[in-house]
Design a protein around this motif. Structure first.
Motif, PDB file in Angstrom:
ATOM      1  N   CYS A  51     -18.799   4.869 -34.367  1.00 14.34           N
ATOM      2  CA  CYS A  51     -19.058   6.238 -33.910  1.00 14.34           C
ATOM      3  C   CYS A  51     -18.870   7.202 -35.086  1.00 14.34           C
ATOM      4  N   THR A  95     -22.267  13.245 -28.342  1.00 15.75           N
ATOM      5  CA  THR A  95     -22.504  12.420 -27.161  1.00 15.75           C
ATOM      6  C   THR A  95     -21.254  12.440 -26.273  1.00 15.75           C
ATOM      7  N   ARG A  96     -20.098  12.716 -26.898  1.00 12.80           N
ATOM      8  CA  ARG A  96     -18.861  12.896 -26.142  1.00 12.80           C
ATOM      9  C   ARG A  96     -18.000  13.917 -26.871  1.00 12.80           C
ATOM     10  N   GLU A 153     -23.350   7.238 -31.711  1.00 13.63           N
ATOM     11  CA  GLU A 153     -22.508   8.194 -30.972  1.00 13.63           C
ATOM     12  C   GLU A 153     -21.924   9.233 -31.915  1.00 13.63           C
ATOM     13  N   TRP A 165     -24.459  17.647 -19.864  1.00 16.15           N
ATOM     14  CA  TRP A 165     -23.461  17.024 -20.726  1.00 16.15           C
ATOM     15  C   TRP A 165     -22.034  17.397 -20.338  1.00 16.15           C
ATOM     16  N   GLU A 169     -19.595  14.753 -20.252  1.00 12.72           N
ATOM     17  CA  GLU A 169     -19.230  14.125 -21.533  1.00 12.72           C
ATOM     18  C   GLU A 169     -18.066  14.846 -22.220  1.00 12.72           C
TER      19      GLU A 169
END
Ligand code: ARG
Length: 569
Positions: free
Chosen positions: A153, A327-328, A115, A355, A358
């Protein structure tokens, strides 16, 4: 506890016709130790089996009677629950071994491997002092980066400085009219703020100032040299001042990409929105109509051509996705900006960007300072730097009183003072408004960082007295820890990894902060009942191992909140 829950899950799964992970999910913590350590509730099975939950629990109890696992020694029904009892000697041994062997890594996981998380936090506004308004974003954002990193992460911390906007036109006007180089050099940020306030006062009597400011901002947007020079000066001086605060707090950002960073991406952003056909002109302005979604229109460009906070956030989101392929992307920003982020996410969605979801707003409530020991000069903002300094000073006074012979007072005062401010914020559920009360955050016996730090320092001192910094492991140590307080403490230590992952999953550092209070409290109960440095050899050694494990959890846990754990205080 996951490890032990899985073992129970494997024993129960075939009997209840559920998958192991589902059983694990259903397991609960019984309210009292007499009811066992993990309870399986039978309510969900009742409908399917057309039997009462109690009858199901009883039947399961019969099937498992005489059975045991490696870590659990018996299962017994009680009402609608099937209660499992841990085999403490084995369980305690296992936990102590895990904690002590894990060391600085105990609690970490690789659940988040792969991530990439962009965390937008702190983000004060240039030309205004770094006030307490930004304290929450700063400490919550920083703790979240540490917590998420502990889960494997990769975190990219971005300080989205408010370094662009019409206020710079105002600042330039104010500085040209009333500015004094000398005063600016002496105390830049306060002086800039003074000018900012003065502009607003004078503009009330003389509205022409507003127009002048607007023109200066236009010049700045066009990149005219004089305007840019002023802007750069204001920005540099502010940032130098903020850096002092970040240094004190031990915070390093990956990037100080303020709003201005996106200036030359705004045209492309607007063009992209237009090409997607979701923008429309409205009274000369450019907007995205969001009425269908129950949101006010998202304005991307004003009638006079100026762009907005939202335009820059859209450009920033596109840039971040392109540059970091996150990814976020978390936005640690006060709840008062909820609507803004809803609009931003909705526009990204309408642009067809998968996305968009996200991009996550992590909101928090307001912080208010209880009047009292922190005297605020009238009309002045409360500066974060002053709050931190004040906290360190108060901590120094307390330490001076409690432990006058302490060798390293200064670093202890820093740890306790800064810890008090951080923990005073982080121990509250972030969404709630909080009142900052000096008496409370520095109370050594309250729910504070100092309480936890004190338990940690006390353990360090016991281990020093025993002449063992890292006590040696011996097989069977857990078997000596049979007292209620010892069992409770071991069980609390076992929960650490889960608490971190819960805090990470819900973006709530408060879960970890509350947990550390529990650890310190369980340690104090234990210490009250169970003398460590007396008694027979094996018991003494086992207790030393237990407290070394407690020390480890306290230290790792505080570390994830950005709080230091001094060895003496
Ligand atoms: N500077 C803004 C404020 O103080 C916060 C910025 C938050 N981040 C963002 N990407 N909008 O209100």
């Amino acid at each position: 506890m996951d490890h032990y829950k899985k073992e129970i899950g494997r024993a129960l799964a075939p009997l209840v016709e559920l998958a192991v992970p589902r059983v694990v999910e259903l397991l609960e913590e019984p309210p009292e130790p007499a009811m066992g350590d993990l309870a399986f509730p039978c309510f969900t099975l009742a409908a399917r089996q057309k039997q009462s939950p109690a009858a199901i629990a009883a039947a399961l109890g019969r099937s498992l009677s005489g059975e045991r696992g490696v870590f659990w020694e018996k299962a017994a029904p009680r009402g609608p629950y099937l209660n499992f009892y841990l085999d403490y000697p084995v369980f305690s041994d296992d936990i102590l071994k895990r904690v002590l062997a894990g060391g600085p890594d105990y609690g970490k996981s690789d659940r988040g491997r792969g991530e990439v998380i962009v965390i937008d936090y702190s983000s004060p506004n240039i030309c205004k002092p770094f006030g307490i308004g930004h304290i929450r974003s700063t400490v919550i954002g920083h703790a979240l980066s540490l917590i998420l990193e502990s889960q494997g992460c990769r975190c990219i911390g971005i300080n989205h400085l408010g370094d662009w906007g019409t206020q710079f036109g105002k600042m330039i006007v104010a500085y040209k009219r009333w500015g004094d180089d000398q005063k600016l050099k002496q105390d830049p940020v306060n002086y800039l703020y003074y000018l900012y306030v003065r502009f607003h006062q004078e503009a009330e009597a003389d509205p022409a100032l507003e127009e002048e400011a607007r023109l200066w901002f236009k010049r700045l947007e066009k990149g005219e040299a004089e305007a840019v020079t002023y802007w750069e000066l204001f920005r540099r001086l502010s940032l130098e001042n903020y850096e002092q605060v970040y240094d004190l707090l031990g915070i390093r950002f990956s990037y100080h990409h303020g709003e201005s960073h996106y200036n030359d991406m705004l045209d492309d952003t607007i063009r992209f929105v237009q090409e997607k056909g979701i923008a429309q002109e409205s009274e000369g302005a450019l907007i995205v109509d969001l009425e269908k979604y129950g949101l006010p229109p998202a304005m991307l460009r004003k009638k006079d051509g100026a762009t907005l906070y939202l335009t820059r956030d859209l450009a920033a989101a596109l840039y971040r996705k392109r540059t970091f392929n996150f990814t976020r992307a978390l936005y640690v920003v006060g709840a008062e900006q909820t609507l803004h982020f809803q609009q931003m996410v909705k526009v990204l969605e309408l642009l067809g960007l998968s996305w968009a979801k996200e991009c996550i707003h992590v909101p928090f409530g307001l912080i208010r300072f209880k009047e009292g020991r922190m005297s605020t000069r009238k009309g002045k903002m409360i500066l974060l730097a002053d709050v931190l300094q004040r906290a360190i000073n108060l901590a120094r006074e307390i330490i001076e009183e409690k432990n006058p012979t302490l060798a390293n007072k200064e670093s202890a005062a820093r740890a306790v003072g800064l810890g008090a401010v951080r923990f005073g914020d982080l121990s509250n559920d972030r969404i709630k408004d909080i009142e900052f009360d000096w008496e409370k955050v520095l109370d050594f016996s309250g729910e504070t960082a100092a309480y936890i730090q004190y338990a940690h320092a006390r353990i360090c001192s016991i281990l020093r007295r025993a002449g063992l910094d890292e006590p040696d492991w011996f097989e069977g140590a857990g078997g000596h820890l049979g007292q209620v307080e010892e069992r409770a403490l071991v069980k609390t230590l076992a929960a650490f990894p889960e608490k971190i992952s819960d805090a990470a999953g819900s973006y709530r550092p408060s879960i970890l902060a509350r947990y550390l209070i529990d650890v310190a409290r369980d340690f104090n109960r234990f210490y009250h009942e169970c003398p460590v440095l007396v008694g027979q050899q094996e018991l003494r050694r086992a207790r030393l191992l237990l407290i070394a494990a407690v020390r480890r959890v306290l230290k790792n846990g505080l570390g994830l909140l950005g709080i230091a754990a001094p060895g003496e205080m």
